[in-house]
Design a protein around this motif. Sequence first.
Motif, PDB file in Angstrom:
ATOM      1  N   LEU A   1      -0.022   7.215 -14.842  1.00 24.80           N
ATOM      2  CA  LEU A   1       1.205   6.326 -14.827  1.00 24.80           C
ATOM      3  C   LEU A   1       0.250   5.013 -15.757  1.00 24.80           C
ATOM      4  O   LEU A   1      -0.774   4.567 -15.220  1.00 24.80           O
ATOM      5  N   VAL A   2       0.945   4.358 -16.584  1.00 23.48           N
ATOM      6  CA  VAL A   2       0.605   2.868 -17.033  1.00 23.48           C
ATOM      7  C   VAL A   2       1.859   2.011 -16.630  1.00 23.48           C
ATOM      8  O   VAL A   2       2.886   2.476 -16.943  1.00 23.48           O
ATOM      9  N   LEU A   3       1.496   1.051 -15.760  1.00 21.40           N
ATOM     10  CA  LEU A   3       2.845   0.280 -15.326  1.00 21.40           C
ATOM     11  C   LEU A   3       2.509  -1.190 -15.280  1.00 21.40           C
ATOM     12  O   LEU A   3       1.177  -1.499 -15.331  1.00 21.40           O
ATOM     13  N   TYR A   4       3.515  -1.708 -15.337  1.00 23.30           N
ATOM     14  CA  TYR A   4       3.368  -3.283 -15.275  1.00 23.30           C
ATOM     15  C   TYR A   4       2.627  -3.660 -13.936  1.00 23.30           C
ATOM     16  O   TYR A   4       2.872  -3.194 -12.769  1.00 23.30           O
ATOM     17  N   ASP A   5       1.933  -4.767 -13.895  1.00 21.44           N
ATOM     18  CA  ASP A   5       1.254  -5.175 -12.664  1.00 21.44           C
ATOM     19  C   ASP A   5       1.855  -5.625 -11.398  1.00 21.44           C
ATOM     20  O   ASP A   5       1.398  -5.789 -10.357  1.00 21.44           O
ATOM     21  N   PHE A   6       3.183  -5.892 -11.588  1.00 18.62           N
ATOM     22  CA  PHE A   6       3.781  -6.280 -10.393  1.00 18.62           C
ATOM     23  C   PHE A   6       4.215  -4.810  -9.684  1.00 18.62           C
ATOM     24  O   PHE A   6       4.666  -5.018  -8.461  1.00 18.62           O
ATOM     25  N   TYR A   7       3.795  -3.824 -10.306  1.00  9.28           N
ATOM     26  CA  TYR A   7       3.861  -2.579  -9.285  1.00  9.28           C
ATOM     27  C   TYR A   7       2.530  -2.233  -8.521  1.00  9.28           C
ATOM     28  O   TYR A   7       2.336  -1.343  -7.795  1.00  9.28           O
TER      29      TYR A   7
ATOM     30  N   GLN B   1       0.132  -1.705  -6.006  1.00  9.38           N
ATOM     31  CA  GLN B   1       0.445  -1.660  -4.585  1.00  9.38           C
ATOM     32  C   GLN B   1      -0.065  -2.467  -3.342  1.00  9.38           C
ATOM     33  O   GLN B   1       0.010  -2.323  -2.277  1.00  9.38           O
ATOM     34  N   LYS B   2      -1.413  -3.322  -3.939  1.00  6.39           N
ATOM     35  CA  LYS B   2      -1.930  -4.121  -2.966  1.00  6.39           C
ATOM     36  C   LYS B   2      -1.244  -5.404  -2.706  1.00  6.39           C
ATOM     37  O   LYS B   2      -1.809  -6.548  -2.269  1.00  6.39           O
ATOM     38  N   ARG B   3      -0.337  -5.691  -3.606  1.00  2.50           N
ATOM     39  CA  ARG B   3       0.437  -6.925  -3.482  1.00  2.50           C
ATOM     40  C   ARG B   3       1.373  -6.886  -2.106  1.00  2.50           C
ATOM     41  O   ARG B   3       1.633  -5.799  -1.746  1.00  2.50           O
ATOM     42  N   ILE B   4       1.590  -7.968  -1.702  1.00  2.00           N
ATOM     43  CA  ILE B   4       2.389  -8.113  -0.267  1.00  2.00           C
ATOM     44  C   ILE B   4       3.447  -9.075  -0.708  1.00  2.00           C
ATOM     45  O   ILE B   4       3.230 -10.227  -0.931  1.00  2.00           O
ATOM     46  N   PRO B   5       4.634  -8.733  -0.549  1.00  2.00           N
ATOM     47  CA  PRO B   5       5.337  -7.376  -0.391  1.00  2.00           C
ATOM     48  C   PRO B   5       4.953  -6.617  -1.607  1.00  2.00           C
ATOM     49  O   PRO B   5       4.852  -7.005  -2.727  1.00  2.00           O
ATOM     50  N   SER B   6       4.606  -5.166  -1.253  1.00  2.00           N
ATOM     51  CA  SER B   6       4.517  -4.451  -2.556  1.00  2.00           C
ATOM     52  C   SER B   6       5.903  -3.724  -3.287  1.00  2.00           C
ATOM     53  O   SER B   6       6.673  -3.709  -2.310  1.00  2.00           O
ATOM     54  N   MET B   7       5.927  -3.736  -4.446  1.00  2.00           N
ATOM     55  CA  MET B   7       7.206  -3.080  -5.281  1.00  2.00           C
ATOM     56  C   MET B   7       7.058  -1.666  -5.152  1.00  2.00           C
ATOM     57  O   MET B   7       6.278  -1.159  -5.709  1.00  2.00           O
ATOM     58  N   PRO B   8       8.099  -0.882  -4.682  1.00  2.00           N
ATOM     59  CA  PRO B   8       7.993   0.471  -4.692  1.00  2.00           C
ATOM     60  C   PRO B   8       7.715   1.078  -6.316  1.00  2.00           C
ATOM     61  O   PRO B   8       8.341   0.404  -7.121  1.00  2.00           O
ATOM     62  N   LEU B   9       7.072   1.789  -6.368  1.00  2.00           N
ATOM     63  CA  LEU B   9       6.907   2.594  -7.758  1.00  2.00           C
ATOM     64  C   LEU B   9       7.971   3.167  -8.390  1.00  2.00           C
ATOM     65  O   LEU B   9       8.938   3.704  -7.497  1.00  2.00           O
ATOM     66  N   PRO B  10       8.533   2.991  -9.589  1.00  2.00           N
ATOM     67  CA  PRO B  10       9.616   3.412 -10.248  1.00  2.00           C
ATOM     68  C   PRO B  10       9.698   4.918 -10.463  1.00  2.00           C
ATOM     69  O   PRO B  10      10.102   5.299 -11.564  1.00  2.00           O
ATOM     70  N   ILE B  11       9.238   5.573  -9.539  1.00  2.00           N
ATOM     71  CA  ILE B  11       9.207   7.116  -9.739  1.00  2.00           C
ATOM     72  C   ILE B  11       9.983   7.858  -8.430  1.00  2.00           C
ATOM     73  O   ILE B  11      10.183   6.954  -7.277  1.00  2.00           O
TER      74      ILE B  11
ATOM     75  N   ALA C   1      -1.778  11.166 -10.236  1.00  2.00           N
ATOM     76  CA  ALA C   1      -3.258  10.872 -10.166  1.00  2.00           C
ATOM     77  C   ALA C   1      -3.910   9.676 -10.321  1.00  2.00           C
ATOM     78  O   ALA C   1      -4.748   9.180  -9.518  1.00  2.00           O
ATOM     79  N   ARG C   2      -3.151   8.953 -11.017  1.00  2.00           N
ATOM     80  CA  ARG C   2      -3.979   7.577 -11.354  1.00  2.00           C
ATOM     81  C   ARG C   2      -2.759   6.569 -11.815  1.00  2.00           C
ATOM     82  O   ARG C   2      -1.891   6.977 -12.425  1.00  2.00           O
ATOM     83  N   ILE C   3      -2.885   5.277 -11.385  1.00  2.00           N
ATOM     84  CA  ILE C   3      -2.012   4.199 -11.743  1.00  2.00           C
ATOM     85  C   ILE C   3      -2.958   3.041 -12.254  1.00  2.00           C
ATOM     86  O   ILE C   3      -3.813   2.405 -11.496  1.00  2.00           O
ATOM     87  N   THR C   4      -2.704   2.921 -13.666  1.00  2.00           N
ATOM     88  CA  THR C   4      -3.104   1.759 -14.169  1.00  2.00           C
ATOM     89  C   THR C   4      -2.140   0.703 -14.303  1.00  2.00           C
ATOM     90  O   THR C   4      -1.112   0.831 -14.805  1.00  2.00           O
ATOM     91  N   THR C   5      -2.344  -0.443 -14.128  1.00  2.00           N
ATOM     92  CA  THR C   5      -1.637  -1.406 -14.071  1.00  2.00           C
ATOM     93  C   THR C   5      -1.976  -2.575 -15.252  1.00  2.00           C
ATOM     94  O   THR C   5      -3.284  -2.948 -15.445  1.00  2.00           O
ATOM     95  N   MET C   6      -0.891  -3.217 -15.800  1.00  2.00           N
ATOM     96  CA  MET C   6      -1.383  -3.980 -16.987  1.00  2.00           C
ATOM     97  C   MET C   6      -0.534  -5.145 -16.716  1.00  2.00           C
ATOM     98  O   MET C   6       0.577  -5.256 -16.017  1.00  2.00           O
ATOM     99  N   PRO C   7      -0.724  -6.422 -17.575  1.00  2.00           N
ATOM    100  CA  PRO C   7      -0.037  -7.701 -17.653  1.00  2.00           C
ATOM    101  C   PRO C   7       1.259  -7.462 -18.222  1.00  2.00           C
ATOM    102  O   PRO C   7       1.570  -6.354 -18.864  1.00  2.00           O
TER     103      PRO C   7
END
Length: 216
Positions: A98-104, A106-116, A123-129
């Motif tokens: 998955l390639v997602l915006y960085d507000f997803y 999961q290390k953020r507090i509070p974390s935003m649920p993944l849109p899936i 297998a892998r989540i890559t976050t981008m600006p």
Amino acid sequence: MARDERGAREAEHRFGDLGDLADTDIDVRIETVPDDAPVPALLADLVDVALVTKPDLQMDRVSLTRLFEDEMVAVVPAGHPWARRAHLTARDFDGADLVLYDFYDQKRIPSMPLPIPAGARPARITTMPVVTDLVVEMVAGGQGVTVLPNWVAAPHTTSHGLALVRIGARPLTRTWFCATRTPGPDRNRRTWRRSWRNSRPGSGPPRTTGPDGPGS
């Protein structure tokens, strides 16, 4: 007025050109806020209104008005196996990159649920600006798949050879809220928790109806 960055074009898409207010006595200025966090900016009196779709640790201190929903869709290259599917399930996302915006993140507090869908195990989540063109280029280049609001992804399908696929037999939606400062934290806490619970991915469409209030 403040909004999380990805909502910049959404407000125009839903409400039209705010320049229409130029002939009124209302002074409207749209602000971006640090760390993509409109609620703290609202509570600090930096803005008067915030458009939000995601949780915040201080959400119990604001009043929320439900505005509208938009649909989240999977975005894949046109030749991807998903492109021929009527809709996707949680199992389809197992093992996906998955390639997602960085507000997803999961290390953020509070974390935003993944849109899936709930239970999916990518297998892998890559976050981008939060720059849609970057995410779209990654997907078009075969670096993974992404999930975006339908209205954000649609303009890129032809130019980048992409396909949009529904997530779930029923559309996966998020809900937008208008947040304002208000007293009465106990009442607002109950309102937020109920609204957020009903609009989480995988929970189905929110129980309330009408366009008076989405998802973050």
